[in-house]
Design an enzyme around this catalytic site. Structure first.
Site, PDB file in Angstrom:
ATOM      1  N   ASP A 263     -10.097   8.531  13.368  1.00 43.79           N
ATOM      2  CA  ASP A 263     -11.285   8.841  12.577  1.00 43.79           C
ATOM      3  C   ASP A 263     -11.399  10.364  12.463  1.00 43.79           C
ATOM      4  O   ASP A 263     -11.487  11.058  13.471  1.00 43.79           O
ATOM      5  CB  ASP A 263     -12.496   8.255  13.334  1.00 43.79           C
ATOM      6  CG  ASP A 263     -13.817   8.580  12.683  1.00 43.79           C
ATOM      7  OD1 ASP A 263     -13.845   9.260  11.635  1.00 43.79           O
ATOM      8  OD2 ASP A 263     -14.836   8.148  13.240  1.00 43.79           O
TER       9      ASP A 263
ATOM     10  N   ASN B 131     -16.399  12.332  -4.064  1.00 44.75           N
ATOM     11  CA  ASN B 131     -16.354  12.057  -5.507  1.00 44.75           C
ATOM     12  C   ASN B 131     -17.073  13.185  -6.237  1.00 44.75           C
ATOM     13  O   ASN B 131     -17.712  14.029  -5.610  1.00 44.75           O
ATOM     14  CB  ASN B 131     -16.936  10.683  -5.838  1.00 44.75           C
ATOM     15  CG  ASN B 131     -18.390  10.561  -5.421  1.00 44.75           C
ATOM     16  OD1 ASN B 131     -19.243  11.328  -5.860  1.00 44.75           O
ATOM     17  ND2 ASN B 131     -18.663   9.610  -4.533  1.00 44.75           N
TER      18      ASN B 131
ATOM     19  N   GLY C 207     -15.843   4.676   2.387  1.00 46.48           N
ATOM     20  CA  GLY C 207     -14.617   5.195   2.986  1.00 46.48           C
ATOM     21  C   GLY C 207     -14.850   6.377   3.901  1.00 46.48           C
ATOM     22  O   GLY C 207     -15.822   6.420   4.669  1.00 46.48           O
ATOM     23  N   VAL C 208     -13.966   7.363   3.814  1.00 48.95           N
ATOM     24  CA  VAL C 208     -14.068   8.523   4.697  1.00 48.95           C
ATOM     25  C   VAL C 208     -15.318   9.350   4.369  1.00 48.95           C
ATOM     26  O   VAL C 208     -15.939   9.942   5.260  1.00 48.95           O
ATOM     27  CB  VAL C 208     -12.758   9.358   4.654  1.00 48.95           C
ATOM     28  CG1 VAL C 208     -12.551  10.053   3.345  1.00 48.95           C
ATOM     29  CG2 VAL C 208     -12.714  10.339   5.803  1.00 48.95           C
ATOM     30  N   ASP C 209     -15.715   9.353   3.114  1.00 55.46           N
ATOM     31  CA  ASP C 209     -16.932  10.056   2.682  1.00 55.46           C
ATOM     32  C   ASP C 209     -18.146   9.479   3.419  1.00 55.46           C
ATOM     33  O   ASP C 209     -18.972  10.230   3.980  1.00 55.46           O
ATOM     34  CB  ASP C 209     -17.077   9.868   1.157  1.00 55.46           C
ATOM     35  CG  ASP C 209     -18.018  10.858   0.496  1.00 55.46           C
ATOM     36  OD1 ASP C 209     -18.539  11.748   1.182  1.00 55.46           O
ATOM     37  OD2 ASP C 209     -18.231  10.728  -0.730  1.00 55.46           O
TER      38      ASP C 209
ATOM     39  N   SER D 230      -7.479  10.139  -1.939  1.00 56.96           N
ATOM     40  CA  SER D 230      -7.243   9.262  -3.107  1.00 56.96           C
ATOM     41  C   SER D 230      -6.541   7.948  -2.793  1.00 56.96           C
ATOM     42  O   SER D 230      -6.332   7.148  -3.706  1.00 56.96           O
ATOM     43  CB  SER D 230      -6.455   9.988  -4.221  1.00 56.96           C
ATOM     44  OG  SER D 230      -7.257  10.926  -4.904  1.00 56.96           O
ATOM     45  N   THR D 231      -6.164   7.715  -1.535  1.00 62.30           N
ATOM     46  CA  THR D 231      -5.360   6.506  -1.252  1.00 62.30           C
ATOM     47  C   THR D 231      -6.200   5.285  -0.888  1.00 62.30           C
ATOM     48  O   THR D 231      -5.653   4.227  -0.555  1.00 62.30           O
ATOM     49  CB  THR D 231      -4.346   6.742  -0.117  1.00 62.30           C
ATOM     50  OG1 THR D 231      -5.048   6.943   1.120  1.00 62.30           O
ATOM     51  CG2 THR D 231      -3.455   7.926  -0.397  1.00 62.30           C
TER      52      THR D 231
HETATM   53  N1  AR6 Z   1     -11.131   8.964   8.948  1.00 58.05           N
HETATM   54  C1  AR6 Z   1      -9.972   9.202   8.311  1.00 58.05           C
HETATM   55  N2  AR6 Z   1      -9.559   8.499   7.233  1.00 58.05           N
HETATM   56  C2  AR6 Z   1     -10.371   7.521   6.786  1.00 58.05           C
HETATM   57  C3  AR6 Z   1     -11.617   7.212   7.395  1.00 58.05           C
HETATM   58  C4  AR6 Z   1     -11.986   7.990   8.530  1.00 58.05           C
HETATM   59  N3  AR6 Z   1     -13.129   7.801   9.167  1.00 58.05           N
HETATM   60  N4  AR6 Z   1     -12.170   6.194   6.698  1.00 58.05           N
HETATM   61  C5  AR6 Z   1     -11.328   5.858   5.706  1.00 58.05           C
HETATM   62  N5  AR6 Z   1     -10.226   6.646   5.757  1.00 58.05           N
HETATM   63  P1  AR6 Z   1     -11.296   6.713   0.555  1.00 58.05           P
HETATM   64  P2  AR6 Z   1     -10.504   8.045  -1.957  1.00 58.05           P
HETATM   65  C6  AR6 Z   1      -9.033   6.661   4.883  1.00 58.05           C
HETATM   66  O1  AR6 Z   1     -11.571   5.444  -0.150  1.00 58.05           O
HETATM   67  O2  AR6 Z   1      -9.434   7.039  -2.180  1.00 58.05           O
HETATM   68  C7  AR6 Z   1     -15.548   7.226  -1.573  1.00 58.05           C
HETATM   69  O3  AR6 Z   1     -16.496   6.240  -1.850  1.00 58.05           O
HETATM   70  C8  AR6 Z   1      -8.745   5.446   4.058  1.00 58.05           C
HETATM   71  O4  AR6 Z   1      -8.068   4.458   4.821  1.00 58.05           O
HETATM   72  O5  AR6 Z   1     -12.237   7.161   1.611  1.00 58.05           O
HETATM   73  O6  AR6 Z   1     -10.187   9.488  -2.154  1.00 58.05           O
HETATM   74  C9  AR6 Z   1     -15.886   8.552  -2.223  1.00 58.05           C
HETATM   75  O7  AR6 Z   1     -17.271   8.769  -2.308  1.00 58.05           O
HETATM   76  C10 AR6 Z   1      -7.848   6.025   2.967  1.00 58.05           C
HETATM   77  O8  AR6 Z   1      -6.484   6.076   3.407  1.00 58.05           O
HETATM   78  O9  AR6 Z   1     -11.179   7.964  -0.491  1.00 58.05           O
HETATM   79  C11 AR6 Z   1     -15.253   8.419  -3.565  1.00 58.05           C
HETATM   80  O10 AR6 Z   1     -16.097   7.741  -4.474  1.00 58.05           O
HETATM   81  C12 AR6 Z   1      -8.332   7.473   2.835  1.00 58.05           C
HETATM   82  O11 AR6 Z   1      -9.231   7.678   3.929  1.00 58.05           O
HETATM   83  C13 AR6 Z   1     -14.021   7.593  -3.302  1.00 58.05           C
HETATM   84  O12 AR6 Z   1     -14.308   6.838  -2.131  1.00 58.05           O
HETATM   85  C14 AR6 Z   1      -9.052   7.736   1.539  1.00 58.05           C
HETATM   86  O13 AR6 Z   1      -9.820   6.597   1.165  1.00 58.05           O
HETATM   87  C15 AR6 Z   1     -12.824   8.449  -3.027  1.00 58.05           C
HETATM   88  O14 AR6 Z   1     -11.693   7.633  -2.903  1.00 58.05           O
END
Ligand code: AR6
Length: 174
Positions: free
Chosen positions: A11, A25, A33-35, A122-123
């Site tokens: 994390d 975003n 997600g991470v956000d 973005s993944t």
């Molecule tokens: N620590 C590290 N990595 C993480 C965590 C964490 N706590 N949680 C998830 N991931 P995403 P995006 C990974 O969807 O694709 C949001 O709603 C996850 O497994 O967080 O850039 C924003 O507000 C994945 O590999 O970001 C935007 O609307 C990676 O983080 C949108 O999602 C990115 O997944 C951005 O999408």
């Protein structure tokens, strides 16, 4: 393998670095997600800081990044970086993802931060194929730090097994 780059699984809100990068975003108003994880860990001060930037600069376009305080997360700052949504690869996604990493590194260096942690931007929700995104992340960071002293250390923080494996392979090949 570059001694200035590493991968860990976990994390990103719990990594000991100067600055963490958020996969935000364009609204900068939080999300899943991470956000979501970063905003939950940071508390309301983070959203308030994002709102101030929003009021001054408007939305943050894909490829760009802004920097704020980190609220309750024990790092010095959070860089909110907006990666591209994957549309199949013909919509400039690769260049935009590279720009996202470069602009984040620029912000870290401009603030004299020595250590930075990136998620796999973005993944997740944005659907970028993990292998392609990881290659861009690793290559862009490798080229960037090869030309500059800062940041000294870059940590790729992977959440899932697949990304962790991909990053380990790519770093081993450097
Ligand atoms: N620590 C590290 N990595 C993480 C965590 C964490 N706590 N949680 C998830 N991931 P995403 P995006 C990974 O969807 O694709 C949001 O709603 C996850 O497994 O967080 O850039 C924003 O507000 C994945 O590999 O970001 C935007 O609307 C990676 O983080 C949108 O999602 C990115 O997944 C951005 O999408």
């Amino acid at each position: 393998m570059s001694e200035r780059m590493s991968v860990i699984q976990g994390d990103i809100t719990r990594v000991e670095v100067d600055v963490i990068v958020n996969a935000a975003n364009s609204s900068l108003m939080g999300g899943g997600g991470v956000d979501g994880a970063i905003h939950r860990a940071a508390g309301p001060a983070l959203l308030a800081a994002c709102q101030v930037i929003r009021q001054h600069q408007g939305e943050c376009a894909p490829g760009h990044a802004v920097i704020t305080e980190a609220g309750n997360i024990p790092v010095k700052a959070v860089i909110h970086a907006v990666g591209p949504v994957w549309h199949g690869g013909e919509k400039n996604e690769a260049e935009l993802l590279e720009q996202t990493y470069r602009n984040s590194l620029d912000l870290a260096a401009a603030n004299s931060y020595r250590t930075i942690a990136f998620p796999a931007i973005s993944t997740g929700a944005y659907g970028y194929p993990k292998e392609l995104a990881a290659k861009i992340a690793v290559d862009t960071v490798y080229r960037y730090i090869g030309l500059r002293p800062l940041p000294e250390q870059v940590v790729f923080v992977c959440f899932d097994d697949e990304n962790t494996h991909i990053y380990e392979q790519l770093l081993a090949q450097l």
